[in-house]
Write an enzyme that holds these catalytic residues in place. Sequence first.
Site, PDB file in Angstrom:
ATOM      1  N   THR A  66      -0.643   7.022  14.427  1.00 18.02           N
ATOM      2  CA  THR A  66      -0.599   5.564  14.481  1.00 18.02           C
ATOM      3  C   THR A  66      -1.363   5.021  15.676  1.00 18.02           C
ATOM      4  O   THR A  66      -1.881   3.900  15.631  1.00 18.02           O
ATOM      5  CB  THR A  66       0.864   5.072  14.530  1.00 18.02           C
ATOM      6  OG1 THR A  66       1.612   5.727  13.518  1.00 18.02           O
ATOM      7  CG2 THR A  66       0.951   3.578  14.285  1.00 18.02           C
ATOM      8  N   GLY A  88       7.069  10.166   8.798  1.00 25.36           N
ATOM      9  CA  GLY A  88       6.104  11.138   9.286  1.00 25.36           C
ATOM     10  C   GLY A  88       4.709  10.543   9.334  1.00 25.36           C
ATOM     11  O   GLY A  88       4.492   9.394   8.936  1.00 25.36           O
ATOM     12  N   GLU A 125       4.220  -4.136  11.680  1.00 28.45           N
ATOM     13  CA  GLU A 125       5.627  -3.866  11.954  1.00 28.45           C
ATOM     14  C   GLU A 125       5.952  -3.813  13.440  1.00 28.45           C
ATOM     15  O   GLU A 125       7.046  -4.197  13.869  1.00 28.45           O
ATOM     16  CB  GLU A 125       6.046  -2.544  11.294  1.00 28.45           C
ATOM     17  CG  GLU A 125       5.887  -2.493   9.776  1.00 28.45           C
ATOM     18  CD  GLU A 125       7.016  -3.204   9.042  1.00 28.45           C
ATOM     19  OE1 GLU A 125       7.781  -3.956   9.691  1.00 28.45           O
ATOM     20  OE2 GLU A 125       7.128  -3.014   7.827  1.00 28.45           O
ATOM     21  N   VAL A 129       1.504  -6.776   7.018  1.00 30.76           N
ATOM     22  CA  VAL A 129       2.579  -6.848   8.007  1.00 30.76           C
ATOM     23  C   VAL A 129       2.316  -5.865   9.145  1.00 30.76           C
ATOM     24  O   VAL A 129       2.050  -4.683   8.911  1.00 30.76           O
ATOM     25  CB  VAL A 129       3.947  -6.548   7.355  1.00 30.76           C
ATOM     26  CG1 VAL A 129       5.040  -6.498   8.422  1.00 30.76           C
ATOM     27  CG2 VAL A 129       4.271  -7.600   6.305  1.00 30.76           C
ATOM     28  N   LYS A 153       7.302   3.925  17.488  1.00 34.31           N
ATOM     29  CA  LYS A 153       5.910   4.369  17.623  1.00 34.31           C
ATOM     30  C   LYS A 153       4.955   3.221  17.326  1.00 34.31           C
ATOM     31  O   LYS A 153       3.835   3.184  17.852  1.00 34.31           O
ATOM     32  CB  LYS A 153       5.637   5.574  16.724  1.00 34.31           C
ATOM     33  CG  LYS A 153       5.915   5.359  15.232  1.00 34.31           C
ATOM     34  CD  LYS A 153       4.711   4.910  14.457  1.00 34.31           C
ATOM     35  CE  LYS A 153       5.046   4.644  12.997  1.00 34.31           C
ATOM     36  NZ  LYS A 153       3.898   4.208  12.210  1.00 34.31           N
ATOM     37  N   SER A 165       0.816  -1.218   0.000  1.00 35.95           N
ATOM     38  CA  SER A 165       0.000   0.000   0.000  1.00 35.95           C
ATOM     39  C   SER A 165       0.851   1.269   0.000  1.00 35.95           C
ATOM     40  O   SER A 165       0.594   2.205  -0.765  1.00 35.95           O
ATOM     41  CB  SER A 165      -0.951   0.001   1.193  1.00 35.95           C
ATOM     42  OG  SER A 165      -0.243  -0.113   2.413  1.00 35.95           O
ATOM     43  N   TRP A 166       1.916   1.305   0.830  1.00 36.36           N
ATOM     44  CA  TRP A 166       2.741   2.513   0.930  1.00 36.36           C
ATOM     45  C   TRP A 166       3.605   2.705  -0.313  1.00 36.36           C
ATOM     46  O   TRP A 166       3.688   3.801  -0.863  1.00 36.36           O
ATOM     47  CB  TRP A 166       3.583   2.459   2.185  1.00 36.36           C
ATOM     48  CG  TRP A 166       4.302   3.719   2.581  1.00 36.36           C
ATOM     49  CD1 TRP A 166       5.551   3.811   3.100  1.00 36.36           C
ATOM     50  CD2 TRP A 166       3.825   5.076   2.522  1.00 36.36           C
ATOM     51  NE1 TRP A 166       5.885   5.116   3.370  1.00 36.36           N
ATOM     52  CE2 TRP A 166       4.839   5.927   3.021  1.00 36.36           C
ATOM     53  CE3 TRP A 166       2.622   5.656   2.081  1.00 36.36           C
ATOM     54  CZ2 TRP A 166       4.703   7.310   3.092  1.00 36.36           C
ATOM     55  CZ3 TRP A 166       2.483   7.043   2.150  1.00 36.36           C
ATOM     56  CH2 TRP A 166       3.511   7.850   2.655  1.00 36.36           C
TER      57      TRP A 166
END
Length: 335
Positions: free
Chosen positions: A245, A133, A278, A276, A188, A11-12
């Site tokens: 997040t 970011g 992370e 995934v 994060k 997706s990213w």
Amino acid sequence: MAQVTVLGAGSWGSALACVLAWNGHSVKLWSHNSFAVEKMYFDHKIEKLPGFFYPEGIDFTEDIGKAVKGSELVVFAVPSTATRETAEKLRPFFEKDCGYVSVSKGIEEGTLMTQTELIEEEIPGADVGVISGPSHAEEVIRKLPTVLVAGSKDQNLAKRMQDIFMNENLRVYTSSDVLGIEVGASLKNVIALAAGMSDGLGNGDNTRAALITRGIREITAIAVAMGGRKETLFGLAGIGDLIVTCSSKHSRNHQAGELIGQGLPVKKAMEQIHMVVEGVYSAKAAFELGKKYKVSMPIITEVNQVLFNGKSAKDAVHDLMCRDKKSEMKEVGWE
């Protein structure tokens, strides 16, 4: 206009490939999955972002040598657990004048290395930067205003990344603190798991705000101990990314944590997300970093207990709340 390669069609990676194509660059999108490459070529659908399509100007390939040949910038958008393997594949095709940028977030378990450190180790001589970011692919693909930070030890590379990615919907700042950016980006996700667990238990906004606030303290303490700048953690790659997040419906880490808080076993929670998570991979590394640099990290410790030692999320929250009394900040006390 530049020739840019994006490694990873999740997706990213897909969202960033679209941004680059919209900016007028020549884009190659690489995936190790030949079936996925063939499908992208024929129907241009973005499988990970339903309802969206790749624009014109993107070439799809499973040949990594072909993908990076002649590129001015290579973007690592693979899952953090695949960064080392991908960099190793790329090594024979290294070009000195090419810049390399990581947009993946994670600390390698065992070595405790960041994503840029992995790339530098596998591709000696590479000029490596990072972009991070508060940014969900689901919003970037919709051209909603998003602000990121591009970090590099080399100011020219940082500015090159800024020039290549920035447009009216995507603002990019620059920074020299690569380490601070990467620690914030990785840790994060662990705090977001905690926030999700809390929400899964039925706790409210008060609890989530406390986890975010105390979580950034833990992240900052570790980053500074490693050599990062505390100012970075008060910016986009730190508190900015942590807020989104821990609270967004798009956050895989928050979603997984919520399922765990509701009582689902960790493995089943990860399977249900279908992507995934992370934070699960970074949690052990975060715990080891805390031990190595002698940093107090109660939230990260409790997340590890839940993920790997069978502790319930309810008991983890109880133990966090019942710790010994102390001042909020040692700098703000009584002489």
